[in-house]
Design a protein around this motif. Structure first.
Motif, PDB file in Angstrom:
ATOM      1  N   GLU A   1       0.827  -1.210   0.000  1.00 39.77           N
ATOM      2  CA  GLU A   1       0.000   0.000   0.000  1.00 39.77           C
ATOM      3  C   GLU A   1       0.859   1.258   0.000  1.00 39.77           C
ATOM      4  O   GLU A   1       2.097   1.195  -0.031  1.00 39.77           O
ATOM      5  N   SER A   2       0.215   2.409   0.037  1.00 44.41           N
ATOM      6  CA  SER A   2       0.908   3.695  -0.052  1.00 44.41           C
ATOM      7  C   SER A   2       2.025   3.787   0.971  1.00 44.41           C
ATOM      8  O   SER A   2       1.882   3.366   2.115  1.00 44.41           O
TER       9      SER A   2
ATOM     10  N   TRP B   1       2.279   8.612  -2.503  1.00 47.39           N
ATOM     11  CA  TRP B   1       0.893   8.815  -2.068  1.00 47.39           C
ATOM     12  C   TRP B   1       0.796   8.647  -0.568  1.00 47.39           C
ATOM     13  O   TRP B   1       1.565   7.892   0.038  1.00 47.39           O
TER      14      TRP B   1
ATOM     15  N   ARG C   1      -8.695   5.111   2.453  1.00 52.72           N
ATOM     16  CA  ARG C   1      -8.914   4.635   1.083  1.00 52.72           C
ATOM     17  C   ARG C   1      -7.645   3.958   0.564  1.00 52.72           C
ATOM     18  O   ARG C   1      -6.584   4.564   0.539  1.00 52.72           O
TER      19      ARG C   1
ATOM     20  N   THR D   1      -4.842   2.856  -1.750  1.00 53.50           N
ATOM     21  CA  THR D   1      -4.098   2.977  -2.996  1.00 53.50           C
ATOM     22  C   THR D   1      -2.877   2.085  -2.834  1.00 53.50           C
ATOM     23  O   THR D   1      -2.129   2.227  -1.854  1.00 53.50           O
TER      24      THR D   1
ATOM     25  N   THR E   1      -6.832   1.927  -6.808  1.00 56.23           N
ATOM     26  CA  THR E   1      -6.974   3.280  -6.269  1.00 56.23           C
ATOM     27  C   THR E   1      -8.410   3.751  -6.448  1.00 56.23           C
ATOM     28  O   THR E   1      -9.138   3.234  -7.306  1.00 56.23           O
TER      29      THR E   1
ATOM     30  N   GLU F   1      -9.145   9.359  -7.931  1.00 55.85           N
ATOM     31  CA  GLU F   1      -7.707   9.578  -7.837  1.00 55.85           C
ATOM     32  C   GLU F   1      -6.961   9.087  -9.083  1.00 55.85           C
ATOM     33  O   GLU F   1      -5.756   9.336  -9.227  1.00 55.85           O
ATOM     34  N   GLN F   2      -7.660   8.411  -9.992  1.00 52.29           N
ATOM     35  CA  GLN F   2      -6.981   7.773 -11.125  1.00 52.29           C
ATOM     36  C   GLN F   2      -6.117   8.731 -11.946  1.00 52.29           C
ATOM     37  O   GLN F   2      -4.961   8.391 -12.274  1.00 52.29           O
TER      38      GLN F   2
ATOM     39  N   ILE G   1      -2.886   9.440 -10.009  1.00 57.62           N
ATOM     40  CA  ILE G   1      -2.038   8.251  -9.929  1.00 57.62           C
ATOM     41  C   ILE G   1      -1.378   7.987 -11.273  1.00 57.62           C
ATOM     42  O   ILE G   1      -0.177   7.660 -11.352  1.00 57.62           O
TER      43      ILE G   1
ATOM     44  N   THR H   1      -9.833   0.893 -10.661  1.00 64.50           N
ATOM     45  CA  THR H   1     -10.419   1.845  -9.715  1.00 64.50           C
ATOM     46  C   THR H   1     -11.670   1.274  -9.059  1.00 64.50           C
ATOM     47  O   THR H   1     -12.332   0.377  -9.579  1.00 64.50           O
TER      48      THR H   1
END
Length: 420
Positions: A73-74, A86, A91, A93, A107, A111-112, A115, A127
């Motif tokens: 993850e982020s 990020w 949420r 991502t 994601t 936010e696409q 990203i 997404t």
């Protein structure tokens, strides 16, 4: 010792111009420094080709460890593999790296575009909407790749709720640690990574020297920190704070909330760093402001200086990381400190791993069995702390080469030349 992610030789040509700039009011400081400093070129950021090679190596390690896929993850590891920087929130991502084939990025739908701007490797972006379960996307992908029945590795800083919710989607899938993949890669720095860490170290020591040359009575720790940050940014580093500990506060490794204004004869401990294209520095210096150190301050400073050399001598290829800490602690005990982690003495580990994060695995600490290998990077900071009186910490980072350890910055020669 600081972690720039939480708060926080060629560059010396700009130090003279910075010295004058640091005397002006703080509001105009950054702009004035930026106009006057002589900046040297920085190394380039990590290339897309290097990130792709990291992914391919991760897949080799996944297969070697009989793992079907890995979820990251982020955070720093997401950046390491994909270039995506990020923040963490509720949420998800993250990247799902299968043992075979291209990864996917998961994601939120909104936010696409952001990203996609940052993504530097071949990967499909999948997404999810606000009323959907993002871990279902992960589960569906694992089923597509026919690895849902194999263990899925989680990067060690992934949060609990991700595993809990993936387990709800795939009850029979075993979630295991990804350390055999992520640690194995991130602990060994490439030449490009080492170059960025060297640049960050050069900037930090230049900023320290500039601030030191401009200290004045009445300054607070915050004033000194702001000066270092301004100098670091003018030289091309990303910095947002430093520890500045004065007198009794220097005996507390991470300081005190009590404010102290600088006066002649004060002992000052500065600990800080910056980042360059995501790679960190971490340096500490201890000195006496506008006065002579007393006999005890000089003695302790020289003992810490010797402690750094003992640690460096113990850091040999094939030695355990814990043996470096053992060597320092044995010497300190023979000098009357401790024993072990007791005070007065060395109450923290001798050093920590460093790279994309200010603190990362593994540590130079008792019991750590990881063997030192070329490309590993560590801080070397065997401080000595005398509660209620003062502490001394000298911190320089080094990286392991086939021939042994090599400094990023060289420790100063004496308390009388603390920034040499």
């Amino acid at each position: 010792m600081t972690n720039a992610a939480i708060h926080r030789r060629s560059f010396l040509g700009g130090a003279g111009a910075l010295s004058a700039a640091l005397a002006i009011p703080a509001r105009g400081l950054a702009a004035t420094v930026a106009e006057q400093v002589v900046r040297r070129p920085l190394p380039p950021p990590i290339s897309a080709a290097e990130r792709i090679a990291r992914l391919r190596r991760a897949q080799q390690l996944l297969r070697a460890n009989r793992l079907g896929a890995m979820l990251v993850e982020s955070g720093a590891s997401l950046d390491y593999y994909t270039g995506i920087q990020w923040w963490r929130s509720e949420r998800l991502t993250g990247v799902v790296i299968p043992a075979e084939g291209d990864p996917i990025i998961v994601t939120p739908f909104f936010e696409q575009p952001s990203i996609a701007e940052q993504l530097e490797v071949p990967a499909e972006i999948r997404t999810w909407q606000e009323d959907e379960e993002p871990l279902k996307l992960v589960a569906d992908f694992l089923r597509e790749r026919k690895v849902a029945g194999q263990p899925v590795a989680f990067e060690e800083t992934n949060r609990f709720f991700l595993g809990d919710r993936l387990a709800a989607q795939l009850p029979a899938t075993r979630i295991v640690s990804a350390n055999a993949v992520v640690r194995a890669q991130r602990m060994i720095k490439s030449p490009a990574e080492l170059a960025l860490m060297q640049a960050a170290s050069d900037i930090t020591i230049a900023a320290f020297r500039t601030a030191h040359a401009n200290l004045k009575p009445g300054m607070t720790g915050g004033d000194i920190s702001a000066a270092i940050v301004a100098a670091s940014k003018a030289l091309g580093g990303d910095a947002d704070g430093n520890l500045v500990l004065i007198n009794e506060a220097s005996a507390l490794p991470h300081g005190s909330k009590k404010q102290h204004t600088l006066a002649p004869g004060d002992l000052v401990l500065i600990d800080g760093g910056c980042s360059v294209h995501g790679y960190q520095s971490d340096i500490s210096r201890t000195f006496v402001f506008d006065g002579k150190p007393n006999a005890e301050q000089r003695k302790v400073w020289e003992q810490v200086h010797r402690g750094q050399q003992i640690a460096l001598a113990a850091a040999r290829i094939g030695a355990s990381a814990g043996s470096v800490d053992d060597a320092v602690r044995t010497a300190y005990a023979s000098w009357g400190y401790g024993p072990d982690y007791k005070l007065p003495g060395l109450s923290h580990r001798t050093g920590h791993g460093i790279g994309m994060e200010g603190h990362e695995p593994v540590n130079l600490v008792r019991g750590e069995t990881t063997r030192l290998a070329p490309g590993m990077c560590f801080s070397n900071e065997p401080g000595l702390y005398l509660p209620g009186r003062f502490g001394v910490r000298l911190e320089d980072c080094f990286h392991m080469t086939p021939g042994g350890p090599r400094w990023f910055t060289t420790p100063p020669p004496s308390i009388d030349q603390p920034l040499s």
